[in-house]
Design a protein around this motif. Structure first.
Motif, PDB file in Angstrom:
ATOM      1  N   GLY A  19       0.727  -1.169  -0.055  1.00 39.65           N
ATOM      2  CA  GLY A  19       0.043   0.068  -0.012  1.00 39.65           C
ATOM      3  C   GLY A  19       0.905   1.199  -0.042  1.00 39.65           C
ATOM      4  O   GLY A  19       0.477   2.206  -0.792  1.00 39.65           O
ATOM      5  N   TYR A  20       2.022   1.247   0.882  1.00 36.77           N
ATOM      6  CA  TYR A  20       2.755   2.407   0.770  1.00 36.77           C
ATOM      7  C   TYR A  20       3.580   2.600  -0.424  1.00 36.77           C
ATOM      8  O   TYR A  20       3.554   3.886  -0.842  1.00 36.77           O
ATOM      9  N   THR A  23       0.866   3.944  -3.095  1.00 33.30           N
ATOM     10  CA  THR A  23       0.361   5.411  -2.672  1.00 33.30           C
ATOM     11  C   THR A  23       1.526   6.278  -3.004  1.00 33.30           C
ATOM     12  O   THR A  23       1.388   7.412  -3.504  1.00 33.30           O
ATOM     13  N   PHE A  29      -4.165   3.468  -2.016  1.00 31.97           N
ATOM     14  CA  PHE A  29      -3.528   2.859  -0.688  1.00 31.97           C
ATOM     15  C   PHE A  29      -4.472   1.460  -0.576  1.00 31.97           C
ATOM     16  O   PHE A  29      -3.962   0.353  -0.251  1.00 31.97           O
ATOM     17  N   TRP A  30      -5.578   1.627  -0.564  1.00 31.52           N
ATOM     18  CA  TRP A  30      -6.537   0.749  -0.114  1.00 31.52           C
ATOM     19  C   TRP A  30      -6.631  -0.470  -0.916  1.00 31.52           C
ATOM     20  O   TRP A  30      -6.876  -1.579  -0.659  1.00 31.52           O
TER      21      TRP A  30
END
Length: 71
Positions: A19-20, A23, A29-30
């Motif tokens: 996710g990081y 992003t 991210f989700w």
């Protein structure tokens, strides 16, 4: 019990890393966290390929689109 914690830590940590990475390159991210939960180890390879492909596409774009048709 310690073995269970040792096995689950990477499985819970890898979605956060995925996710990081997503992003930081303008992705959701989700969405990528969910993919990381479903495919914990494979998701890192997938996001790495997606980022690499996007960077390669960005490098091949002309720097000034107004001069594309000029000789």
């Amino acid at each position: 019990m310690e073995v269970l914690i040792a096995l689950l830590t990477p499985v819970l940590f890898l979605p956060l890393i995925t996710g990081y990475m997503a992003t930081s390159h303008g992705r959701s991210f989700w969405r990528w966290f969910g993919i990381g939960c479903a495919l914990p180890y494979l998701s890192l390879f997938i996001i790495t390929y997606v980022v690499y492909r996007a960077q390669r596409r960005f490098r091949t774009l002309p720097s000034d689109p107004s001069n594309v048709n000029l000789p």
